[in-house]
Each structure stands twice: as C-alpha cells, then as structure tokens.
Write a protein that holds these residues in place. Structure first.
Motif, short mmCIF file in Angstrom:
data_model
loop_
_atom_site.label_atom_id
_atom_site.label_comp_id
_atom_site.label_asym_id
_atom_site.label_seq_id
_atom_site.Cartn_x
_atom_site.Cartn_y
_atom_site.Cartn_z
N VAL A 6 0.85 -1.19 0.00
CA VAL A 6 0.00 0.00 0.00
C VAL A 6 0.89 1.25 0.00
O VAL A 6 1.84 1.34 0.78
CB VAL A 6 -0.92 0.00 1.24
CG1 VAL A 6 -1.53 1.38 1.48
CG2 VAL A 6 -2.03 -1.04 1.09
N VAL A 7 0.59 2.18 -0.90
CA VAL A 7 1.25 3.49 -0.88
C VAL A 7 0.19 4.49 -0.41
O VAL A 7 -0.73 4.83 -1.16
CB VAL A 7 1.77 3.89 -2.29
CG1 VAL A 7 2.45 5.27 -2.23
CG2 VAL A 7 2.74 2.85 -2.83
N PRO A 8 0.28 4.92 0.85
CA PRO A 8 -0.75 5.82 1.38
C PRO A 8 -0.31 7.28 1.32
O PRO A 8 0.87 7.59 1.22
CB PRO A 8 -0.84 5.39 2.84
CG PRO A 8 0.58 5.04 3.19
CD PRO A 8 1.24 4.53 1.91
N GLY A 9 -1.29 8.17 1.41
CA GLY A 9 -0.95 9.59 1.48
C GLY A 9 -2.19 10.44 1.34
O GLY A 9 -3.29 9.94 1.09
N VAL A 32 -0.01 -3.08 -6.22
CA VAL A 32 0.11 -1.90 -5.37
C VAL A 32 -1.27 -1.26 -5.24
O VAL A 32 -1.99 -1.12 -6.24
CB VAL A 32 1.11 -0.89 -6.00
CG1 VAL A 32 1.08 0.44 -5.24
CG2 VAL A 32 2.52 -1.46 -6.03
N HIS A 33 -1.62 -0.91 -4.02
CA HIS A 33 -2.82 -0.09 -3.81
C HIS A 33 -2.37 1.30 -3.38
O HIS A 33 -1.67 1.44 -2.36
CB HIS A 33 -3.72 -0.68 -2.71
CG HIS A 33 -4.48 -1.89 -3.16
ND1 HIS A 33 -5.56 -2.39 -2.46
CD2 HIS A 33 -4.33 -2.69 -4.24
CE1 HIS A 33 -6.04 -3.45 -3.11
NE2 HIS A 33 -5.30 -3.65 -4.18
N VAL A 34 -2.74 2.30 -4.15
CA VAL A 34 -2.49 3.69 -3.76
C VAL A 34 -3.73 4.14 -3.00
O VAL A 34 -4.84 4.13 -3.56
CB VAL A 34 -2.24 4.58 -5.00
CG1 VAL A 34 -2.05 6.04 -4.58
CG2 VAL A 34 -1.02 4.09 -5.77
N VAL A 35 -3.55 4.50 -1.73
CA VAL A 35 -4.72 4.80 -0.89
C VAL A 35 -4.71 6.28 -0.49
O VAL A 35 -3.80 6.75 0.20
CB VAL A 35 -4.72 3.90 0.37
CG1 VAL A 35 -5.92 4.22 1.25
CG2 VAL A 35 -4.73 2.44 -0.03
N THR A 69 -3.99 -0.21 -8.11
CA THR A 69 -5.37 0.15 -7.81
C THR A 69 -5.35 1.44 -6.99
O THR A 69 -4.57 1.55 -6.05
CB THR A 69 -6.02 -0.96 -6.94
OG1 THR A 69 -5.97 -2.18 -7.67
CG2 THR A 69 -7.46 -0.63 -6.59
N VAL A 70 -6.18 2.39 -7.37
CA VAL A 70 -6.25 3.64 -6.60
C VAL A 70 -7.59 3.68 -5.87
O VAL A 70 -8.64 3.46 -6.48
CB VAL A 70 -6.11 4.87 -7.53
CG1 VAL A 70 -6.01 6.15 -6.69
CG2 VAL A 70 -4.89 4.74 -8.44
N THR A 71 -7.52 3.94 -4.59
CA THR A 71 -8.75 3.95 -3.80
C THR A 71 -8.61 4.96 -2.65
O THR A 71 -7.61 5.66 -2.56
CB THR A 71 -9.06 2.52 -3.29
OG1 THR A 71 -10.33 2.52 -2.66
CG2 THR A 71 -8.03 2.04 -2.29
N GLU A 84 -7.38 -5.87 5.56
CA GLU A 84 -8.59 -6.19 4.78
C GLU A 84 -8.24 -6.67 3.38
O GLU A 84 -8.85 -7.59 2.85
CB GLU A 84 -9.44 -4.92 4.69
CG GLU A 84 -10.91 -5.14 4.48
CD GLU A 84 -11.66 -3.82 4.58
OE1 GLU A 84 -11.75 -3.27 5.70
OE2 GLU A 84 -12.14 -3.33 3.53
N VAL A 85 -7.22 -6.05 2.76
CA VAL A 85 -6.88 -6.41 1.38
C VAL A 85 -5.70 -7.40 1.28
O VAL A 85 -5.35 -7.84 0.20
CB VAL A 85 -6.58 -5.16 0.52
CG1 VAL A 85 -7.81 -4.27 0.40
CG2 VAL A 85 -5.38 -4.37 1.05
N GLY A 86 -5.09 -7.72 2.44
CA GLY A 86 -3.97 -8.67 2.43
C GLY A 86 -2.63 -8.05 2.06
O GLY A 86 -1.74 -8.76 1.57
#
Ligand code: PNS
Length: 163
Positions: A6-9, A32-35, A69-71, A84-86
């Motif tokens: 996860v890349v958060p910001g 990668v999930h960008v959150v 994935t961007v969320t 939640e997403v593993g």
C-alpha cells in the motif's frame, strides 16, 4: 502467492515525487494499492474523489497504471485497510532526514499494531523539494506548478473546474 503493498498519502494533489514512489513500489511488489487517506481533521484543497481521479489519470499517462489500484480510506486505521486487502507492507518515500523523523514513529506504530512493515524508498533527488503543501501554496498565490505535478494535475488546476 502475490505480494501486495500500500502506498498511502493525502495526495492533495499527487506530485511527480509521489508518482516516482508509486513506480518504485510497483517495481518491488506484484500489486500496489495507492490509498488516498481522508483525514477529517485536515482541510483539503481537493475532494477525495478528485484526488483519486487525478492519480488514476497520471498513472495512465505515465504508462504505469496496470497492477496499481487507486482507492480511498477514511474509516479507522490504515493497517485495518492493509489487513482487509492482504497487504504486507506500506511504501513511503524519503526525501530528507525530516521525512525520516516524521515517518519513523508511524512505521513502528503500524508494525506494533498489525505487523505491517514499512519500506522506505528514495525518490529521484530531482523531486526532493517537491511537496503537495508547496504545490498548494504556489497555486493559491497564482504561480505555475506544472514542473512539480503530472500533466493531468496541472491541466485540472488550470481548468475552470478548479478555482
Ligand atoms: O501525505 P501525508 O499527509 O503525509 O500522509 C500521511 C498518512 C495519510 C499516510 C498518515 O497520516 C496515515 O497513515 N494516516 C492513517 C491513520 C492511521 O492509521 N494512524 C495510525 C498509525 S500512524
């Protein structure tokens, strides 16, 4: 088993430095999930949905949208989302020792809470001075931010949808 990070910001807005970090995360992990983390206590320049859209457009323009994935996330801890997403890791960019000081306590808390490791990557030094807050300040005073942000962001910030 595929690896997921996860890349958060806040991404308010996404900058060229953020894109660099996302690309490095994508080189290290299968997915990668960008959150976009919505912080209710922080007043933002752009609505969360717009931030998500601008990241998606910027990734597509840069040719690095697949496997990303961007969320957005606004409920609870970031590590709850990871579980939640593993996702097993968070990826953060370190521009200077200031970032190390800011990021280290969060990394340790996230590991204590849920065993989620934080991977620090060093972005291209060309972006070392770039931050969303600087972009917001320059834009609010009528300056040109096009050297700091992806083209999709500067297009939006020059459009009538942004005032
Ligand atoms: O782009 P930013 O504003 O530096 O990002 C900071 C962010 C969103 C990554 C950080 O505030 C965060 O992780 N928020 C989630 C809330 C949380 O889980 N806090 C407890 C552990 S640090």
């Amino acid at each position: 088993m595929t690896s997921l990070a996860v890349v958060p910001g806040s991404f308010d807005p996404v900058t060229l430095g953020h894109l660099d970090v996302i690309e490095r995360a994508r080189n290290l992990f299968d997915d990668v999930h960008v959150v976009v983390v919505h912080n209710p206590g922080k007043s933002a320049m752009l609505p969360v949905a717009r931030r998500v859209e601008l990241i998606e457009q910027s990734l597509a323009d840069a040719g690095i949208a697949d496997r990303v994935t961007v969320t957005s996330w606004s409920v609870g801890l970031l590590v709850d989302y990871c579980q939640e997403v593993g996702a097993t890791a968070l990826v953060k960019g370190i521009r200077s020792e200031v970032d190390v000081t800011y990021e280290t306590p969060m990394a340790i808390v996230n590991r204590d809470l849920a065993g989620i490791e934080t991977v620090f990557v060093l972005p291209n030094p060309a972006h070392a001075h770039v931050s969303s807050s600087l972009v917001r300040q320059v834009a609010s005073l009528g300056g040109d931010v096009s050297t700091y942000v992806p083209a999709a962001v500067s297009r939006f910030m020059n459009s009538s949808d942004f005032s």
